[in-house]
Design a protein around this motif. Structure first.
Motif, PDB file in Angstrom:
ATOM      1  N   HIS A 191     -21.049 -19.319   0.213  1.00 50.20           N
ATOM      2  CA  HIS A 191     -19.982 -18.023  -0.965  1.00 50.20           C
ATOM      3  C   HIS A 191     -19.730 -16.729  -1.026  1.00 50.20           C
ATOM      4  O   HIS A 191     -18.782 -16.362  -1.095  1.00 50.20           O
ATOM      5  N   GLY A 204     -23.855 -11.709  -8.606  1.00 48.81           N
ATOM      6  CA  GLY A 204     -25.388 -11.352  -9.682  1.00 48.81           C
ATOM      7  C   GLY A 204     -26.373 -12.092  -8.992  1.00 48.81           C
ATOM      8  O   GLY A 204     -27.405 -11.291  -9.123  1.00 48.81           O
ATOM      9  N   GLY A 205     -26.034 -12.921  -7.574  1.00 44.82           N
ATOM     10  CA  GLY A 205     -27.034 -12.855  -6.500  1.00 44.82           C
ATOM     11  C   GLY A 205     -27.643 -12.535  -5.608  1.00 44.82           C
ATOM     12  O   GLY A 205     -28.176 -11.895  -4.439  1.00 44.82           O
ATOM     13  N   PHE A 244     -27.915  -5.754 -13.713  1.00 46.22           N
ATOM     14  CA  PHE A 244     -26.559  -5.294 -15.078  1.00 46.22           C
ATOM     15  C   PHE A 244     -27.051  -6.356 -16.386  1.00 46.22           C
ATOM     16  O   PHE A 244     -27.584  -5.655 -17.433  1.00 46.22           O
ATOM     17  N   ASP A 245     -27.294  -7.448 -15.861  1.00 47.44           N
ATOM     18  CA  ASP A 245     -28.134  -8.851 -16.420  1.00 47.44           C
ATOM     19  C   ASP A 245     -28.914  -7.746 -17.364  1.00 47.44           C
ATOM     20  O   ASP A 245     -29.861  -8.513 -18.343  1.00 47.44           O
ATOM     21  N   PRO A 305     -23.635 -13.087 -19.189  1.00 47.12           N
ATOM     22  CA  PRO A 305     -23.978 -12.309 -18.588  1.00 47.12           C
ATOM     23  C   PRO A 305     -22.949 -10.472 -18.898  1.00 47.12           C
ATOM     24  O   PRO A 305     -22.258 -10.360 -19.464  1.00 47.12           O
ATOM     25  N   GLY A 352     -22.852  -7.500 -18.039  1.00 47.53           N
ATOM     26  CA  GLY A 352     -22.140  -6.606 -16.768  1.00 47.53           C
ATOM     27  C   GLY A 352     -20.939  -6.358 -17.941  1.00 47.53           C
ATOM     28  O   GLY A 352     -20.423  -4.841 -17.807  1.00 47.53           O
ATOM     29  N   GLY A 389     -17.035 -10.075  -5.519  1.00 48.67           N
ATOM     30  CA  GLY A 389     -18.470  -9.638  -5.617  1.00 48.67           C
ATOM     31  C   GLY A 389     -17.850  -9.848  -7.416  1.00 48.67           C
ATOM     32  O   GLY A 389     -17.174  -8.916  -7.890  1.00 48.67           O
ATOM     33  N   GLY A 390     -19.041 -10.670  -7.973  1.00 39.95           N
ATOM     34  CA  GLY A 390     -18.643 -10.521  -9.582  1.00 39.95           C
ATOM     35  C   GLY A 390     -18.790  -8.439 -10.446  1.00 39.95           C
ATOM     36  O   GLY A 390     -17.815  -8.593 -10.957  1.00 39.95           O
ATOM     37  N   ASP A 430     -17.176 -15.964  -9.893  1.00 43.39           N
ATOM     38  CA  ASP A 430     -16.795 -17.200  -9.064  1.00 43.39           C
ATOM     39  C   ASP A 430     -15.289 -17.919  -9.198  1.00 43.39           C
ATOM     40  O   ASP A 430     -15.051 -18.106 -10.571  1.00 43.39           O
TER      41      ASP A 430
HETATM   42  O1  KG4 Z   1     -19.974 -13.384  -8.205  1.00 49.73           O
HETATM   43  P1  KG4 Z   1     -20.574 -13.807  -9.666  1.00 49.73           P
HETATM   44  O2  KG4 Z   1     -19.303 -14.284 -10.289  1.00 49.73           O
HETATM   45  O3  KG4 Z   1     -21.252 -14.949  -9.161  1.00 49.73           O
HETATM   46  C1  KG4 Z   1     -22.128 -14.887  -8.437  1.00 49.73           C
HETATM   47  O4  KG4 Z   1     -21.598 -14.762  -7.195  1.00 49.73           O
HETATM   48  O5  KG4 Z   1     -23.449 -14.159  -8.751  1.00 49.73           O
HETATM   49  O6  KG4 Z   1     -21.560 -12.589  -9.953  1.00 49.73           O
HETATM   50  C2  KG4 Z   1     -21.606 -12.765 -11.525  1.00 49.73           C
HETATM   51  C3  KG4 Z   1     -22.451 -10.767 -12.026  1.00 49.73           C
HETATM   52  C4  KG4 Z   1     -23.057 -11.371 -13.382  1.00 49.73           C
HETATM   53  O7  KG4 Z   1     -24.234 -10.557 -12.867  1.00 49.73           O
HETATM   54  C5  KG4 Z   1     -22.303 -10.421 -14.089  1.00 49.73           C
HETATM   55  O8  KG4 Z   1     -22.935  -9.420 -15.013  1.00 49.73           O
HETATM   56  C6  KG4 Z   1     -21.564  -9.588 -12.964  1.00 49.73           C
HETATM   57  O9  KG4 Z   1     -21.162 -10.449 -11.575  1.00 49.73           O
HETATM   58  N1  KG4 Z   1     -20.663  -9.066 -13.550  1.00 49.73           N
HETATM   59  C7  KG4 Z   1     -20.545  -7.294 -13.763  1.00 49.73           C
HETATM   60  C8  KG4 Z   1     -18.729  -7.251 -14.661  1.00 49.73           C
HETATM   61  N2  KG4 Z   1     -18.433  -8.443 -14.978  1.00 49.73           N
HETATM   62  C9  KG4 Z   1     -19.217  -9.861 -13.893  1.00 49.73           C
HETATM   63  N3  KG4 Z   1     -21.443  -6.625 -13.992  1.00 49.73           N
HETATM   64  C10 KG4 Z   1     -20.746  -5.027 -14.267  1.00 49.73           C
HETATM   65  N4  KG4 Z   1     -19.536  -4.844 -14.537  1.00 49.73           N
HETATM   66  C11 KG4 Z   1     -19.041  -6.093 -15.121  1.00 49.73           C
HETATM   67  N5  KG4 Z   1     -17.114  -6.014 -15.501  1.00 49.73           N
END
Ligand code: KG4
Ligand code: ZN
Length: 336
Positions: free
Chosen positions: A111, A137-138, A166-167, A178, A180, A269-270, A302
Motif C-alpha cells: 500500500h 493515517g497509518g 490529525f484525527d 477523519p 484532517g 499519503g493522505g 487511498d
Molecule cells: O492515505 P490515507 O487516505 O489512508 C491511509 O493509508 O491511512 O490517509 C488518511 C489520513 C487520515 O488520517 C486523514 O485525516 C488524513 O489522511 N488527511 C488529511 C487531510 N486529508 C486527509 N490530513 C491533513 N490535512 C488534510 N487535508
C-alpha cells in the motif's frame, strides 16, 4: 500493458485500470467514511462487510469506465499489505478469484509503495532515485526511493502516524472523523502562533517522528480549559497544530535530503493533501534548491490508480503471486 488494480486496505473500496503504468483509464472509489464517522473512527468489522458488498460493483464500474473488457487486461494488481486484515482479505480474495478465473497474472502491491507511485501518475518526468515523505493515517515515513521497487526507510514514526494525530486532535477539538480536512479548513481562519505546541525530540534516529507528545499536549490544553470553564479557540488551535505538524514533517525531510544528498523530494499519503504541509515543504524545497513533487488532491487519499501504477513497476520487476497470497496487516516497505 493494461493493469486492473484493486485496493481495500482501509475504508475505501477502489478499483482502477492503468495503461503502461502512468496513464490512468479509470479510477473508481467507494468510500465508507460516512458510516465510520458515526463511531469516530474506522470500525474494522464494518469495513470488511462494506468491502464485500461493494467490490463487485466497483470493479465492474472501473472496467466499464476504462472502455476495455477483461480479455484486454494483462494483469491484476492488488493491495495485500499493510492495512486492516479483514479489509485486505476482501481485495486479495477477489483478485485471486479473478486471476484464477481469467488466467491473468496476479501482482501483490504494498500500500505505501502505491502511495509513493501516485506521483508517477501526475508527474511523467519523476523517476528514482529521490526521497519521499509518506504521511498517511497509518504511516509516517521518510523513504529513499532507490528504484521503482526498491525502498529504504530512513525515518519512521515511533508512535502515532501524522494522519492519526490529525484525527485524534481533531476529535478532541470537536471535528468529525477523519479530521484532517476539517483542521485544514479551520486553520485557514486561525492564528498559527496563538498556541505554543511542543516539537518532540526523538532519541536515536534524527529522521524518526513522534506525534504522541504533540497530541497529548493538545488534549491537556483542552482539558485544562474545560476545567476552567473555558473552551479552546478552535480555529487558532487548528492553525497552531497544523503549523507544528508541517514544521516537524518538513524539517526532518529536508535534513534527510541534505544528509543523504537528494535534490529531488516527493510527498505522498493522505496527509499530503494538507495545505499547510504542502506550503511549508514547498517553501523549504525552494529555499534549498530542491525539486518537489506532490500528488494532485484527487490522488492523495487511498485509491486504486496508485496501485495500478505501482503494479506495473512490480510486474516489470517480476513480482507475482498465486492462490497462496495472503493479506498481511503489518509489513515493512523494505521486506517486499
Ligand atoms: O492515505 P490515507 O487516505 O489512508 C491511509 O493509508 O491511512 O490517509 C488518511 C489520513 C487520515 O488520517 C486523514 O485525516 C488524513 O489522511 N488527511 C488529511 C487531510 N486529508 C486527509 N490530513 C491533513 N490535512 C488534510 N487535508
Ligand atoms: Zn493509504
Amino acid at each position: 500493458m493494461y493493469i486492473l488494480a484493486i485496493e481495500s486496505s482501509c475504508d475505501e473500496t477502489a478499483a482502477a485500470v492503468s495503461k503502461d503504468g502512468r496513464e490512468i483509464l479509470s479510477n473508481v472509489i467507494a468510500t465508507q467514511i460516512a458510516e465510520h464517522r458515526l463511531y469516530g473512527g474506522v470500525v474494522p468489522e464494518i469495513a470488511s462487510r462494506r468491502h464485500t458488498e461493494n467490490i463487485n460493483a466497483v470493479v465492474k464500474e472501473a472496467m466499464e469506465k476504462s472502455g476495455l473488457s477483461l480479455s484486454d487486461i494483462d494483469a491484476i494488481a492488488v493491495t495485500y499489505a499493510p492495512g486492516l486484515i479483514g479489509a485486505l482479505l476482501v481485495g486479495t480474495s477477489f483478485a485471486k478469484g479473478l486471476s484464477m478465473a481469467t488466467g491473468k497474472p496476479l501482482i501483490p502491491v504494498h500500500h505505501i509503495a502505491g502511495h509513493i507511485a501516485s506521483n508517477y501518475i501526475a508527474h511523467k518526468d519523476l523517476k528514482p532515485p529521490y526521497l519521499c515523505l509518506v504521511a498517511s493515517g497509518g504511516h509516517s515515513h521518510i523513504v529513499e526511493i532507490l528504484d521503482y521497487t526498491k525502498f529504504r526507510v530512513v525515518g519512521r514514526t515511533r508512535d502515532d502516524a501524522a494522519g492519526e494525530c490529525f484525527d485524534k486532535v481533531g476529535r478532541v477539538i470537536g471535528f468529525p472523523y477523519p479530521a484532517g480536512k476539517f483542521i485544514d479548513d479551520a486553520a485557514k481562519n486561525g492564528d498559527a502562533n496563538f498556541y505554543k505546541l511542543p516539537k518532540p525530540v526523538v532519541n536515536g534516529s534524527v529522521y524518526d517522528f513522534s506525534f504522541s507528545g504533540l497530541k497529548t499536549a493538545v488534549i491537556n490544553m483542552a482539558h485544562n480549559a474545560e476545567q476552567k470553564g473555558e473552551t479552546l479557540h478552535r480555529d487558532n488551535m487548528a492553525a497552531s497544530f497544523q503549523k507544528t505538524v508541517a514544521e516537524i514533517l518538513t524539517e526532518k525531510t529536508i535534513l534527510a535530503a541534505k544528509d543523504l544528498g537528494y535534490k529531488t523530494i516527493a510527498l505522498a499519503g493522505g496527509v499530503s493533501a494538507n495545505s499547510g504541509v504542502r506550503q511549508k515543504l514547498s517553501e523549504e524545497c525552494e529555499k534549498n534548491g530542491f525539486s518537489l513533487y506532490m500528488p494532485p488532491l484527487s490522488l492523495c487519499g487511498d485509491n486504486a490508480a496508485m496501485i495500478a501504477c505501482q503494479g506495473y513497476y512490480d510486474f516489470l520487476a517480476g513480482k507475482r503471486a498465486d492462490e497462496s497470497l495472503n493479506a498481511i496487516a503489518t509489513l515493512s516497505l523494505e521486506n517486499i
